[in-house]
Write a protein that holds these residues in place. Sequence first.
Motif, PDB file in Angstrom:
ATOM      1  N   ASP A   1       0.838  -1.202   0.000  1.00  0.00           N
ATOM      2  CA  ASP A   1       0.000   0.000   0.000  1.00  0.00           C
ATOM      3  C   ASP A   1       0.874   1.253   0.000  1.00  0.00           C
ATOM      4  O   ASP A   1       0.573   2.223  -0.694  1.00  0.00           O
ATOM      5  CB  ASP A   1      -0.931   0.026   1.217  1.00  0.00           C
ATOM      6  CG  ASP A   1      -2.058  -0.988   1.104  1.00  0.00           C
ATOM      7  OD1 ASP A   1      -2.312  -1.487  -0.009  1.00  0.00           O
ATOM      8  OD2 ASP A   1      -2.696  -1.260   2.136  1.00  0.00           O
ATOM      9  N   ALA A   2       1.948   1.243   0.776  1.00  0.00           N
ATOM     10  CA  ALA A   2       2.832   2.408   0.860  1.00  0.00           C
ATOM     11  C   ALA A   2       3.481   2.691  -0.494  1.00  0.00           C
ATOM     12  O   ALA A   2       3.576   3.854  -0.905  1.00  0.00           O
ATOM     13  CB  ALA A   2       3.893   2.180   1.928  1.00  0.00           C
ATOM     14  N   GLU A   3       3.923   1.644  -1.181  1.00  0.00           N
ATOM     15  CA  GLU A   3       4.557   1.834  -2.491  1.00  0.00           C
ATOM     16  C   GLU A   3       3.556   2.355  -3.514  1.00  0.00           C
ATOM     17  O   GLU A   3       3.875   3.244  -4.308  1.00  0.00           O
ATOM     18  CB  GLU A   3       5.176   0.523  -2.977  1.00  0.00           C
ATOM     19  CG  GLU A   3       6.401   0.098  -2.182  1.00  0.00           C
ATOM     20  CD  GLU A   3       6.870  -1.298  -2.529  1.00  0.00           C
ATOM     21  OE1 GLU A   3       8.083  -1.466  -2.730  1.00  0.00           O
ATOM     22  OE2 GLU A   3       6.031  -2.220  -2.614  1.00  0.00           O
ATOM     23  N   ARG A   4       2.347   1.812  -3.499  1.00  0.00           N
ATOM     24  CA  ARG A   4       1.316   2.284  -4.429  1.00  0.00           C
ATOM     25  C   ARG A   4       0.954   3.736  -4.128  1.00  0.00           C
ATOM     26  O   ARG A   4       0.733   4.538  -5.036  1.00  0.00           O
ATOM     27  CB  ARG A   4       0.072   1.394  -4.363  1.00  0.00           C
ATOM     28  CG  ARG A   4       0.236   0.078  -5.081  1.00  0.00           C
ATOM     29  CD  ARG A   4      -1.074  -0.626  -5.350  1.00  0.00           C
ATOM     30  NE  ARG A   4      -1.921  -0.798  -4.188  1.00  0.00           N
ATOM     31  CZ  ARG A   4      -1.876  -1.847  -3.358  1.00  0.00           C
ATOM     32  NH1 ARG A   4      -1.033  -2.813  -3.567  1.00  0.00           N
ATOM     33  NH2 ARG A   4      -2.693  -1.914  -2.337  1.00  0.00           N
ATOM     34  N   ASN A   5       0.919   4.095  -2.850  1.00  0.00           N
ATOM     35  CA  ASN A   5       0.601   5.466  -2.467  1.00  0.00           C
ATOM     36  C   ASN A   5       1.688   6.425  -2.951  1.00  0.00           C
ATOM     37  O   ASN A   5       1.385   7.518  -3.428  1.00  0.00           O
ATOM     38  CB  ASN A   5       0.424   5.575  -0.952  1.00  0.00           C
ATOM     39  CG  ASN A   5      -0.230   6.878  -0.563  1.00  0.00           C
ATOM     40  OD1 ASN A   5      -1.169   7.324  -1.213  1.00  0.00           O
ATOM     41  ND2 ASN A   5       0.273   7.497   0.491  1.00  0.00           N
ATOM     42  N   ARG A   6       2.944   6.017  -2.860  1.00  0.00           N
ATOM     43  CA  ARG A   6       4.036   6.876  -3.340  1.00  0.00           C
ATOM     44  C   ARG A   6       3.954   7.072  -4.854  1.00  0.00           C
ATOM     45  O   ARG A   6       4.224   8.157  -5.353  1.00  0.00           O
ATOM     46  CB  ARG A   6       5.394   6.308  -2.938  1.00  0.00           C
ATOM     47  CG  ARG A   6       5.658   6.556  -1.477  1.00  0.00           C
ATOM     48  CD  ARG A   6       7.085   6.333  -1.094  1.00  0.00           C
ATOM     49  NE  ARG A   6       7.258   6.834   0.265  1.00  0.00           N
ATOM     50  CZ  ARG A   6       8.338   7.439   0.684  1.00  0.00           C
ATOM     51  NH1 ARG A   6       9.345   7.611  -0.122  1.00  0.00           N
ATOM     52  NH2 ARG A   6       8.418   7.866   1.914  1.00  0.00           N
ATOM     53  N   ILE A   7       3.571   6.041  -5.574  1.00  0.00           N
ATOM     54  CA  ILE A   7       3.387   6.179  -7.020  1.00  0.00           C
ATOM     55  C   ILE A   7       2.293   7.201  -7.292  1.00  0.00           C
ATOM     56  O   ILE A   7       2.422   8.061  -8.159  1.00  0.00           O
ATOM     57  CB  ILE A   7       3.060   4.817  -7.667  1.00  0.00           C
ATOM     58  CG1 ILE A   7       4.299   3.917  -7.632  1.00  0.00           C
ATOM     59  CG2 ILE A   7       2.559   4.993  -9.102  1.00  0.00           C
ATOM     60  CD1 ILE A   7       4.023   2.480  -8.014  1.00  0.00           C
ATOM     61  N   GLU A   8       1.211   7.127  -6.537  1.00  0.00           N
ATOM     62  CA  GLU A   8       0.097   8.079  -6.708  1.00  0.00           C
ATOM     63  C   GLU A   8       0.541   9.503  -6.378  1.00  0.00           C
ATOM     64  O   GLU A   8       0.207  10.443  -7.098  1.00  0.00           O
ATOM     65  CB  GLU A   8      -1.089   7.666  -5.835  1.00  0.00           C
ATOM     66  CG  GLU A   8      -2.303   8.536  -6.001  1.00  0.00           C
ATOM     67  CD  GLU A   8      -2.843   8.577  -7.425  1.00  0.00           C
ATOM     68  OE1 GLU A   8      -3.355   9.653  -7.813  1.00  0.00           O
ATOM     69  OE2 GLU A   8      -2.764   7.572  -8.146  1.00  0.00           O
ATOM     70  N   LEU A   9       1.296   9.670  -5.300  1.00  0.00           N
ATOM     71  CA  LEU A   9       1.789  10.998  -4.935  1.00  0.00           C
ATOM     72  C   LEU A   9       2.718  11.545  -6.009  1.00  0.00           C
ATOM     73  O   LEU A   9       2.665  12.733  -6.335  1.00  0.00           O
ATOM     74  CB  LEU A   9       2.519  10.944  -3.589  1.00  0.00           C
ATOM     75  CG  LEU A   9       1.648  10.691  -2.361  1.00  0.00           C
ATOM     76  CD1 LEU A   9       2.522  10.459  -1.139  1.00  0.00           C
ATOM     77  CD2 LEU A   9       0.679  11.830  -2.132  1.00  0.00           C
ATOM     78  N   ASP A  10       3.555  10.684  -6.590  1.00  0.00           N
ATOM     79  CA  ASP A  10       4.449  11.104  -7.661  1.00  0.00           C
ATOM     80  C   ASP A  10       3.648  11.560  -8.871  1.00  0.00           C
ATOM     81  O   ASP A  10       3.960  12.577  -9.486  1.00  0.00           O
ATOM     82  CB  ASP A  10       5.395   9.955  -8.024  1.00  0.00           C
ATOM     83  CG  ASP A  10       6.508  10.399  -8.940  1.00  0.00           C
ATOM     84  OD1 ASP A  10       7.430  11.094  -8.473  1.00  0.00           O
ATOM     85  OD2 ASP A  10       6.448  10.053 -10.140  1.00  0.00           O
ATOM     86  N   LYS A  11       2.601  10.817  -9.205  1.00  0.00           N
ATOM     87  CA  LYS A  11       1.746  11.202 -10.335  1.00  0.00           C
ATOM     88  C   LYS A  11       1.058  12.540 -10.059  1.00  0.00           C
ATOM     89  O   LYS A  11       0.955  13.387 -10.955  1.00  0.00           O
ATOM     90  CB  LYS A  11       0.695  10.120 -10.613  1.00  0.00           C
ATOM     91  CG  LYS A  11       1.278   8.862 -11.197  1.00  0.00           C
ATOM     92  CD  LYS A  11       0.303   7.775 -11.563  1.00  0.00           C
ATOM     93  CE  LYS A  11      -1.064   7.807 -11.003  1.00  0.00           C
ATOM     94  NZ  LYS A  11      -1.850   6.592 -11.242  1.00  0.00           N
ATOM     95  N   GLN A  12       0.574  12.734  -8.830  1.00  0.00           N
ATOM     96  CA  GLN A  12      -0.079  13.991  -8.480  1.00  0.00           C
ATOM     97  C   GLN A  12       0.897  15.156  -8.595  1.00  0.00           C
ATOM     98  O   GLN A  12       0.531  16.239  -9.073  1.00  0.00           O
ATOM     99  CB  GLN A  12      -0.651  13.921  -7.061  1.00  0.00           C
ATOM    100  CG  GLN A  12      -1.877  13.063  -6.941  1.00  0.00           C
ATOM    101  CD  GLN A  12      -2.403  13.021  -5.508  1.00  0.00           C
ATOM    102  OE1 GLN A  12      -2.141  13.909  -4.714  1.00  0.00           O
ATOM    103  NE2 GLN A  12      -3.151  11.976  -5.197  1.00  0.00           N
ATOM    104  N   ALA A  13       2.143  14.938  -8.174  1.00  0.00           N
ATOM    105  CA  ALA A  13       3.150  15.987  -8.263  1.00  0.00           C
ATOM    106  C   ALA A  13       3.422  16.342  -9.722  1.00  0.00           C
ATOM    107  O   ALA A  13       3.456  17.525 -10.091  1.00  0.00           O
ATOM    108  CB  ALA A  13       4.440  15.533  -7.573  1.00  0.00           C
ATOM    109  N   ALA A  14       3.592  15.340 -10.558  1.00  0.00           N
ATOM    110  CA  ALA A  14       3.862  15.583 -11.978  1.00  0.00           C
ATOM    111  C   ALA A  14       2.708  16.335 -12.623  1.00  0.00           C
ATOM    112  O   ALA A  14       2.917  17.299 -13.374  1.00  0.00           O
ATOM    113  CB  ALA A  14       4.101  14.254 -12.703  1.00  0.00           C
ATOM    114  N   TYR A  15       1.488  15.934 -12.321  1.00  0.00           N
ATOM    115  CA  TYR A  15       0.314  16.582 -12.915  1.00  0.00           C
ATOM    116  C   TYR A  15       0.176  18.024 -12.429  1.00  0.00           C
ATOM    117  O   TYR A  15      -0.126  18.924 -13.211  1.00  0.00           O
ATOM    118  CB  TYR A  15      -0.939  15.768 -12.602  1.00  0.00           C
ATOM    119  CG  TYR A  15      -2.180  16.320 -13.249  1.00  0.00           C
ATOM    120  CD1 TYR A  15      -2.266  16.446 -14.636  1.00  0.00           C
ATOM    121  CD2 TYR A  15      -3.271  16.715 -12.493  1.00  0.00           C
ATOM    122  CE1 TYR A  15      -3.404  16.964 -15.236  1.00  0.00           C
ATOM    123  CE2 TYR A  15      -4.413  17.225 -13.086  1.00  0.00           C
ATOM    124  CZ  TYR A  15      -4.484  17.343 -14.455  1.00  0.00           C
ATOM    125  OH  TYR A  15      -5.609  17.854 -15.051  1.00  0.00           O
TER     126      TYR A  15
END
Length: 67
Positions: A9-23
């Motif tokens: 869950d933590a790794e998937r959440n970091r991927i989501e946060l990275d995507k949010q930052a890029a967007y």
Amino acid sequence: MHNLTLLSDAERNRIELDKQAAYAVWQVKQAKVGYEVFAEIANKIDDDDEREFFEQAVMKYKQQMGL
């Protein structure tokens, strides 16, 4: 190709946060939103480590996109 469901869950959440930052950086660069978007997103992140990860991702994408 990676199966994201195998990540924690933590790794998937970091991927989501990275995507949010890029967007968010892309939106600012395209003048769709203002710089306040970074604080608005960061303020919604309760976990200090996750918030720091998001802020570092924002800095990374700002540099990559020339913002």
